[in-house]
Scaffold this motif. Sequence first.
Motif, PDB file in Angstrom:
ATOM      1  N   ALA A 172     -14.818 -22.455  -6.455  1.00 49.44           N
ATOM      2  CA  ALA A 172     -14.382 -22.646  -5.070  1.00 49.44           C
ATOM      3  C   ALA A 172     -14.530 -21.374  -4.240  1.00 49.44           C
ATOM      4  N   PHE A 173     -14.784 -20.224  -4.899  1.00 50.81           N
ATOM      5  CA  PHE A 173     -14.873 -18.973  -4.164  1.00 50.81           C
ATOM      6  C   PHE A 173     -16.311 -18.654  -3.744  1.00 50.81           C
ATOM      7  N   THR A 174     -16.433 -18.040  -2.567  1.00 50.09           N
ATOM      8  CA  THR A 174     -17.736 -17.555  -2.110  1.00 50.09           C
ATOM      9  C   THR A 174     -18.204 -16.396  -2.996  1.00 50.09           C
ATOM     10  N   ALA A 175     -17.268 -15.516  -3.382  1.00 48.99           N
ATOM     11  CA  ALA A 175     -17.637 -14.367  -4.200  1.00 48.99           C
ATOM     12  C   ALA A 175     -16.444 -13.892  -5.007  1.00 48.99           C
ATOM     13  N   ILE A 176     -16.714 -13.112  -6.076  1.00 46.98           N
ATOM     14  CA  ILE A 176     -15.667 -12.587  -6.958  1.00 46.98           C
ATOM     15  C   ILE A 176     -15.846 -11.072  -7.094  1.00 46.98           C
ATOM     16  N   LEU A 177     -14.763 -10.312  -6.847  1.00 54.02           N
ATOM     17  CA  LEU A 177     -14.804  -8.847  -7.008  1.00 54.02           C
ATOM     18  C   LEU A 177     -13.942  -8.457  -8.196  1.00 54.02           C
ATOM     19  N   HIS A 178     -14.464  -7.597  -9.073  1.00 56.89           N
ATOM     20  CA  HIS A 178     -13.721  -7.181 -10.254  1.00 56.89           C
ATOM     21  C   HIS A 178     -13.086  -5.804 -10.038  1.00 56.89           C
ATOM     22  N   VAL A 179     -11.774  -5.681 -10.279  1.00 58.05           N
ATOM     23  CA  VAL A 179     -11.085  -4.390 -10.171  1.00 58.05           C
ATOM     24  C   VAL A 179     -10.820  -3.877 -11.584  1.00 58.05           C
ATOM     25  N   PRO A 180     -11.494  -2.803 -12.003  1.00 56.72           N
ATOM     26  CA  PRO A 180     -11.333  -2.333 -13.381  1.00 56.72           C
ATOM     27  C   PRO A 180     -10.164  -1.378 -13.530  1.00 56.72           C
ATOM     28  N   ASN A 181      -9.746  -1.163 -14.772  1.00 59.13           N
ATOM     29  CA  ASN A 181      -8.806  -0.093 -15.098  1.00 59.13           C
ATOM     30  C   ASN A 181      -9.522   1.255 -15.003  1.00 59.13           C
ATOM     31  N   LEU A 182      -8.768   2.374 -14.934  1.00 54.67           N
ATOM     32  CA  LEU A 182      -9.364   3.704 -15.071  1.00 54.67           C
ATOM     33  C   LEU A 182      -9.856   3.826 -16.505  1.00 54.67           C
ATOM     34  N   SER A 183     -11.053   4.401 -16.687  1.00 55.11           N
ATOM     35  CA  SER A 183     -11.600   4.446 -18.042  1.00 55.11           C
ATOM     36  C   SER A 183     -12.265   5.773 -18.415  1.00 55.11           C
ATOM     37  N   LYS A 184     -12.185   6.749 -17.517  1.00 60.58           N
ATOM     38  CA  LYS A 184     -12.818   8.031 -17.833  1.00 60.58           C
ATOM     39  C   LYS A 184     -11.850   9.175 -17.533  1.00 60.58           C
ATOM     40  N   ALA A 185     -12.064  10.300 -18.218  1.00 62.55           N
ATOM     41  CA  ALA A 185     -11.239  11.487 -17.989  1.00 62.55           C
ATOM     42  C   ALA A 185     -11.285  11.869 -16.505  1.00 62.55           C
ATOM     43  N   ASP A 186     -12.459  11.765 -15.909  1.00 63.64           N
ATOM     44  CA  ASP A 186     -12.615  12.081 -14.492  1.00 63.64           C
ATOM     45  C   ASP A 186     -11.681  11.263 -13.604  1.00 63.64           C
TER      46      ASP A 186
ATOM     47  N   LEU B 165       0.819  -1.223   0.000  1.00 66.32           N
ATOM     48  CA  LEU B 165       0.000   0.000   0.000  1.00 66.32           C
ATOM     49  C   LEU B 165       0.849   1.269   0.000  1.00 66.32           C
ATOM     50  N   THR B 166       2.140   1.144  -0.395  1.00 66.75           N
ATOM     51  CA  THR B 166       3.048   2.302  -0.335  1.00 66.75           C
ATOM     52  C   THR B 166       2.395   3.578  -0.860  1.00 66.75           C
ATOM     53  N   ARG B 167       1.688   3.463  -1.913  1.00 66.42           N
ATOM     54  CA  ARG B 167       1.097   4.638  -2.541  1.00 66.42           C
ATOM     55  C   ARG B 167      -0.339   4.883  -2.105  1.00 66.42           C
ATOM     56  N   GLY B 168      -0.761   4.164  -1.089  1.00 69.57           N
ATOM     57  CA  GLY B 168      -2.118   4.337  -0.587  1.00 69.57           C
ATOM     58  C   GLY B 168      -3.180   3.922  -1.586  1.00 69.57           C
ATOM     59  N   ILE B 169      -4.436   4.185  -1.257  1.00 70.29           N
ATOM     60  CA  ILE B 169      -5.563   3.904  -2.152  1.00 70.29           C
ATOM     61  C   ILE B 169      -6.152   5.249  -2.568  1.00 70.29           C
ATOM     62  N   ILE B 170      -5.945   5.634  -3.803  1.00 68.52           N
ATOM     63  CA  ILE B 170      -6.531   6.880  -4.309  1.00 68.52           C
ATOM     64  C   ILE B 170      -7.958   6.592  -4.744  1.00 68.52           C
ATOM     65  N   ASN B 171      -8.876   7.429  -4.274  1.00 63.72           N
ATOM     66  CA  ASN B 171     -10.279   7.201  -4.626  1.00 63.72           C
ATOM     67  C   ASN B 171     -10.568   7.802  -5.993  1.00 63.72           C
ATOM     68  N   TRP B 172     -10.129   7.134  -7.047  1.00 65.94           N
ATOM     69  CA  TRP B 172     -10.215   7.718  -8.398  1.00 65.94           C
ATOM     70  C   TRP B 172     -11.603   7.605  -9.041  1.00 65.94           C
ATOM     71  N   GLY B 173     -12.520   6.863  -8.383  1.00 66.22           N
ATOM     72  CA  GLY B 173     -13.863   6.767  -8.969  1.00 66.22           C
ATOM     73  C   GLY B 173     -14.721   5.767  -8.224  1.00 66.22           C
ATOM     74  N   PRO B 174     -15.974   5.631  -8.624  1.00 67.24           N
ATOM     75  CA  PRO B 174     -16.927   4.761  -7.916  1.00 67.24           C
ATOM     76  C   PRO B 174     -16.461   3.326  -7.729  1.00 67.24           C
ATOM     77  N   PRO B 175     -15.788   2.695  -8.718  1.00 69.57           N
ATOM     78  CA  PRO B 175     -15.424   1.295  -8.494  1.00 69.57           C
ATOM     79  C   PRO B 175     -14.599   1.103  -7.227  1.00 69.57           C
ATOM     80  N   VAL B 176     -13.735   2.070  -6.914  1.00 68.52           N
ATOM     81  CA  VAL B 176     -12.896   1.927  -5.728  1.00 68.52           C
ATOM     82  C   VAL B 176     -13.755   1.830  -4.472  1.00 68.52           C
ATOM     83  N   ALA B 177     -14.701   2.770  -4.342  1.00 67.93           N
ATOM     84  CA  ALA B 177     -15.571   2.760  -3.165  1.00 67.93           C
ATOM     85  C   ALA B 177     -16.388   1.474  -3.100  1.00 67.93           C
ATOM     86  N   ASN B 178     -16.920   1.051  -4.257  1.00 65.50           N
ATOM     87  CA  ASN B 178     -17.752  -0.162  -4.289  1.00 65.50           C
ATOM     88  C   ASN B 178     -17.005  -1.383  -3.779  1.00 65.50           C
ATOM     89  N   ILE B 179     -15.779  -1.538  -4.244  1.00 66.09           N
ATOM     90  CA  ILE B 179     -15.018  -2.709  -3.818  1.00 66.09           C
ATOM     91  C   ILE B 179     -14.774  -2.665  -2.314  1.00 66.09           C
TER      92      ILE B 179
END
Lengths: 267, 267, 267, 267, 267, 267
Positions: free
Chosen positions: E182-196, E25-39
């Motif tokens: 074998a997994f209880t659930a699957i979370l998808h981490v997307p690439n950045l995809s918007k100018a925002d 986590l050296t660079r921390g978690i930047i909240n660059w958009g909704p997917p970050v918060a959702n995960i």
Amino acid sequence: DFLHALEHDIKPAFGTAQEILNQFLTRGIINWGPPVANILEDGMLFIQQARATDTSGLVSVLIEGPPNAGKTALAAQLAKNSDFPFVKVCSPEEMVGFTETAKCLHIRKVFDDAYRSTLSCILVDNIERLLDYGPIGPRYSNLTLQALLVLLKKQPPPGKKLLVLCTTSRRQVLEDMEMLSAFTAILHVPNLSKADHLRNVLETTDVFSHQEIKAIEPHIHGKRIFIGIKKLLALIDMARQMDERQRVIKLISKLEEDGALEDPGMA
Amino acid sequence: DFLHALEHDIKPAFGTAQEILNQFLTRGIINWGPPVANILEDGMLFIQQARATDTSGLVSVLIEGPPNAGKTALAAQLAKNSDFPFVKVCSPEEMVGFTETAKCLHIRKVFDDAYRSTLSCILVDNIERLLDYGPIGPRYSNLTLQALLVLLKKQPPPGKKLLVLCTTSRRQVLEDMEMLSAFTAILHVPNLSKADHLRNVLETTDVFSHQEIKAIEPHIHGKRIFIGIKKLLALIDMARQMDERQRVIKLISKLEEDGALEDPGMA
Amino acid sequence: DFLHALEHDIKPAFGTAQEILNQFLTRGIINWGPPVANILEDGMLFIQQARATDTSGLVSVLIEGPPNAGKTALAAQLAKNSDFPFVKVCSPEEMVGFTETAKCLHIRKVFDDAYRSTLSCILVDNIERLLDYGPIGPRYSNLTLQALLVLLKKQPPPGKKLLVLCTTSRRQVLEDMEMLSAFTAILHVPNLSKADHLRNVLETTDVFSHQEIKAIEPHIHGKRIFIGIKKLLALIDMARQMDERQRVIKLISKLEEDGALEDPGMA
Amino acid sequence: DFLHALEHDIKPAFGTAQEILNQFLTRGIINWGPPVANILEDGMLFIQQARATDTSGLVSVLIEGPPNAGKTALAAQLAKNSDFPFVKVCSPEEMVGFTETAKCLHIRKVFDDAYRSTLSCILVDNIERLLDYGPIGPRYSNLTLQALLVLLKKQPPPGKKLLVLCTTSRRQVLEDMEMLSAFTAILHVPNLSKADHLRNVLETTDVFSHQEIKAIEPHIHGKRIFIGIKKLLALIDMARQMDERQRVIKLISKLEEDGALEDPGMA
Amino acid sequence: DFLHALEHDIKPAFGTAQEILNQFLTRGIINWGPPVANILEDGMLFIQQARATDTSGLVSVLIEGPPNAGKTALAAQLAKNSDFPFVKVCSPEEMVGFTETAKCLHIRKVFDDAYRSTLSCILVDNIERLLDYGPIGPRYSNLTLQALLVLLKKQPPPGKKLLVLCTTSRRQVLEDMEMLSAFTAILHVPNLSKADHLRNVLETTDVFSHQEIKAIEPHIHGKRIFIGIKKLLALIDMARQMDERQRVIKLISKLEEDGALEDPGMA
Amino acid sequence: DFLHALEHDIKPAFGTAQEILNQFLTRGIINWGPPVANILEDGMLFIQQARATDTSGLVSVLIEGPPNAGKTALAAQLAKNSDFPFVKVCSPEEMVGFTETAKCLHIRKVFDDAYRSTLSCILVDNIERLLDYGPIGPRYSNLTLQALLVLLKKQPPPGKKLLVLCTTSRRQVLEDMEMLSAFTAILHVPNLSKADHLRNVLETTDVFSHQEIKAIEPHIHGKRIFIGIKKLLALIDMARQMDERQRVIKLISKLEEDGALEDPGMA
Ligand SMILES: Nc1ncnc2c1ncn2[C@@H]1O[C@H](COP(=O)(O)OP(=O)(O)OP(=O)(O)O)[C@@H](O)[C@H]1O
Ligand SMILES: Nc1ncnc2c1ncn2[C@@H]1O[C@H](COP(=O)(O)OP(=O)(O)OP(=O)(O)O)[C@@H](O)[C@H]1O
Ligand SMILES: Nc1ncnc2c1ncn2[C@@H]1O[C@H](COP(=O)(O)OP(=O)(O)OP(=O)(O)O)[C@@H](O)[C@H]1O
Ligand SMILES: Nc1ncnc2c1ncn2[C@@H]1O[C@H](COP(=O)(O)OP(=O)(O)OP(=O)(O)O)[C@@H](O)[C@H]1O
Ligand SMILES: Nc1ncnc2c1ncn2[C@@H]1O[C@H](COP(=O)(O)OP(=O)(O)OP(=O)(O)O)[C@@H](O)[C@H]1O
Ligand SMILES: Nc1ncnc2c1ncn2[C@@H]1O[C@H](COP(=O)(O)OP(=O)(O)OP(=O)(O)O)[C@@H](O)[C@H]1O
Ligand SMILES: [Mg+2]
Ligand SMILES: [Mg+2]
Ligand SMILES: [Mg+2]
Ligand SMILES: [Mg+2]
Ligand SMILES: [Mg+2]
Ligand SMILES: [Mg+2]
């Protein structure tokens, strides 16, 4: 005890990192054209990035090009230019006959040692040989592949900086192994491809007189040229064994034999 | 301890390098035609190049041709001609039943020893056997392949000179393994292919009288000839067991049986 | 210590070379037709060639033919005929359950021992089994293949003479493995294929009376005959268990069941 | 020491040869039809041939048929009938989890022991399991295959007699492995295929009353029957758990479920 | 003793779980958009479920997405958020050069240790590397696959709770290995995809001035954006080495070179 | 010593057979519909057959069905119902990271122990994992396959009775491995497939109020239902973390997400 043996028996025979770099550079770096300068410049940029304190701590560069293009020598030059206090060479030459496991442990040890130094540079030469790539099959050491895939992406510990310089003449193989994406950047080392390049080399080496070089001129004018610097230097070596009158002819005929000098109309 | 065992148990049984070279040359080198002289000449050039002080320190030559063409004997002759103080033979004959690893370590040791001598010559006989090439599969020792690919390109330490002479009757296999590009040069040893070649051998060996050789003449006139020198000498051996009247007929019939003597109209 | 164990534990159980040869020849060599005499004659020629002082020192012969044709017995007969002071048998029967490496080392040892004797003969029985050839795959021991490819071509030391006799019922497999070219000569052992051949065997063995043999005559007249000598002797064994009246019928019916006796019209 | 462990730890747990044969025969041999008698008769003939003094000393018989046909029990019966002083069983049941090498050494030991006895009988049960045959791949132990191919043809020492009885339910697999030709003879054990066969079994086992057997009659009349004796005995076992009124119906329905009882019109 | 060595020699060098999480986590978690918060939100739900006393005791989550998307950092953040007393990291970085067996035993040990703690969280990073997945062949460690297939479904002992967080950038490979179920659930981490998304990152990192960020605006307006957060931070690192005037241009050109910035019309 | 280690180090950690059975049954057996009762009934019949004194001594049952269908729990229930004095569980969970050989020896030991008890029951859980089945290749442990093929058919010693209960979710794989014919019988465990099944589970678990269950009714009416009991219980676990108003919606949406609830019109 294997690693122990490594350090006591085999390393000394192979020489220190500086000696190895020097041997890779026996013939120096001839500035035969713009690609040479470009690679050295780009290399400096990566050295700065690796050194910078506010970056991620790891820069890994792949130096790729055809056989004999001078990849190893250029990588060695960059390693010297970095002037980093810790420099290590990881070369298949020192691991002849090693088992997969021994190879992996040796590579790992080089990286482990680097992590202990603040500024480190590792030269990983000839990756396709480290991977034991055999084209019939094909075969390769998956153990070594996995080790490299991890080590090329592994951050050094906080505060440490690491520059990794790798060479290969089998870019496609590395791509098939999904290894390319592990590098921060890729530098291409081309063959000599112009009459000017050839002329530069002939003038820099002290073998041919100005007259001889002029005699060569008409033979290369308008021809397609395609040869690696190492091969070219070897042909000059061979030509230099002949007596003075035959040298020029010998060099030209050898260049043609090896497909390094072709009529532009040919494929 | 394996390497230890190698040197104490097995080497002595195999003999010194000079003895091995002599055994490879039991029947000498018969000058059956121009190719023989050419190979010996070219060989001298490579010996000079290897010896020269201003060159790269490594010359590696592949001597290839059909089975029984005389490759091993010619390589042995070149090794003797070099007159280098250090000569070593690396032959599958001394490594029967060795594991891949043992083979590699043995080969490596031969090269390591050579690096310690100023002027060295290594004869690597029958590369396809060293590689354990089995055509069904195909199978081969990738460990040995990797070792050879590295050793054939590895510069000896500064100031040392090394000439490597390799033989193979499976050039295509070596090409498929991307091994050919590791050699400085390639020499081709052809089969005997002209009536003259045959005549030269018959006259040099003391088996047939002038009369007998004349009797053979009409049988070979206008025929396509294609046979290796080793095979030809073996057929002469066989013929020589018969009593004098049957020899000529026996030799001709054996040559035909083996497809060494054919009507030119045949494919 | 494995080789040590070999010699102390297992060899004695297997018997001396002479005992093994005798066991291979329990039923002797019945002269059932011209092929038998021809093979024995050719064999004598190779023995002479091996013995001659002015030849290359190595003669290797492959004795091949269908299963049960009598290959092993004929090879054993040639080994006895040679009357060489050193005779050794290399048979898969003594190496059941050996690892690849153990097999190779054992074979190598047999050859190494032979090189120490002036006149040696080695019988290598059932090469496809020595190679661990398994048709599903196919699979084989490449280690053993490589060992044989080298040993079958390796000259004994100066002054030593070696005759190698090999047997196989899988000539095609050996050809696919590029092994055939390693032999000095190849001898073919055919099945019995004529009524005369059959008659000769029946008369030589003391099982059937002249009357019975005559009774068999009409059953074989004009039929296509195709059977190995070992199989034929086994069928006679079986028939001989019946009481006297049923013997002839039993033999004929068994021959037909096994496809050894067919109407010429059949494929 | 492995073989040592084998004899001290595992063998006793597995029982003596006689105990094993008895266990293979727990349910005896029911004479359900002519094939049973034929196999036992032919078996006696092979026992005589093996015993005879003027024959080759080795008789090897393959007993093959569908799963559950009673192959192992019949082989055990023949082994008992032979009344040979030395009887050994070689069964995958006692080698669960053994490595290839351990299996081979064990099999070899059984044969080696037999060679020391004048009259020996070896029962090799379930060859496809001894070979570790896995249909996906397919996979098999080539080491064991080679061992069996040699042992099934190896003559016992002079004066010794050996009868080898093998069983398999995968005749085709053995044919693909070129193993069939190693046998002196092959005996086929069929499934029960006629109403009579079924009736014989029902009458021999003491489970159903005469009345019940009569009640079964109409259900099997005119049907195609195809079931191995072991399976049939298991279904009777299952039916016998039910109370008396449901037994007949249960048996019939189970036979139909398993495809052992079909309308003749069906494929 | 291997496991012993593991704990004493190598672990310390790798650091405690907290140190490893921090390094991820050296660079921390930047909240660059909704997917970050959702995960992060979904993650909290799984943490609660794992903690609850009336549930099954095991929750296993796969965090998957393209290379450089930030999977490892997000998994590390979730592990920290869980605040479980026992946290362990299972990463290929600490197992470079391990044999299959050593890898498996190490993974097993991590799980065994977790089973002893009431509330445990295990981060299994980069599953495709743990499996030694090599795309040529393909090759993988079946031993490790089997271990993971079992461990991901194995209930901790009664009363114990376990949360397993896994990351991969090769979802398809895991699906082919039948591992997803074998997994209880699957979370998808997307690439950045918007100018925002891009703007958010540029503003959060302190490298560019507000003016520079505005200068970037027209270059990204209306373009297709597709880049992982790790790659983006690396390009910013590179740009920051240049002097202030060239930074913006460098960043834009690098984004285009890497295909992270494309005209929407392009595929 | 490995087996020794097994018993002293690892077993205790895994628990006694009774503890394992209980853990497999943590959530009990909910009688959600007729298939549950049928399986338990059929199971009792096999238990009787195994116990009966006049039968063959071995009954082996395969319990197969989709993942999460409840196979392991039902097998555990049958093992408990048998009330046999000797019960052992053979589960991949206790053999994580074992080599092929270790797995086989462990399985063998379980059976060997059972043979010493008069009435034994062995639960072999998750056969595809015991076989190390990896779908890419595919790969599997042939050693374990062979062991199971033999052990599933091996009669216990005279007087001993053995019931073997196996589970798998890969019936097809076992069929391809020709393993199905080794079982005495096969029991199929289906997924829940009717609204009634679902309702039964919701009512049995104490999570939802009668009102909530009624609210669910319209969402499942007329839908195609297809879900394993284990998965369903997990979804209920997840829903129960939400506050009371969101539970019903969460459960329904999760069922739909997982494809457990579909419009009948859909494929
Ligand atoms: N501009 C140059 N760039 C690289 N090498 C140069 C240059 N000028 C001279 N050399 C000399 O040419 C040789 C290049 O050989 P080098 O081993 O680096 O080639 P390579 O591409 O690594 O070959 P290979 O494909 O066999 O690995 C060295 O001896 C080096 O000193
Ligand atoms: N001109 C010649 N060239 C080579 N060998 C010759 C010549 N004249 C005679 N000989 C003799 O012929 C034999 C050649 O055998 P050699 O083993 O060298 O053949 P080879 O091509 O290496 O065979 P292989 O394909 O089996 O390796 C030697 O005994 C050598 O003394
Ligand atoms: N003319 C003959 N040639 C060969 N063997 C003969 C002849 N006459 C009798 N025999 C006897 O026939 C038997 C031949 O068996 P042998 O083992 O040699 O056959 P094989 O071809 O080697 O069989 P396999 O294919 O199984 O190896 C021996 O017992 C031998 O004594
Ligand atoms: N006529 C018979 N032939 C063979 N077995 C019989 C016969 N009558 C009764 N039995 C009994 O039937 C059982 C046959 O089982 P056996 O194990 O021999 O079958 P198998 O064909 O070897 O099976 P598998 O294919 O599993 O190896 C034995 O218990 C045997 O006592
Ligand atoms: N929102 C975010 N999500 C994830 N990582 C972030 C975020 N913001 C900043 N970062 C930083 O970005 C980097 C993400 O790198 P990370 O190793 O997690 O990527 P990855 O997807 O695991 O890469 P790889 O495919 O190589 O495994 C970390 O240094 C992390 O601190
Ligand atoms: N009728 C039922 N049948 C089976 N299990 C039930 C039933 N009712 C409740 N359960 C519970 O459901 C769970 C079933 O899980 P189990 O591990 O047996 O499934 P499985 O089919 O073996 O799964 P997998 O495919 O992962 O091996 C157990 O916790 C069990 O207590
Ligand atoms: Mg290089
Ligand atoms: Mg040669
Ligand atoms: Mg034979
Ligand atoms: Mg059987
Ligand atoms: Mg990652
Ligand atoms: Mg289960």
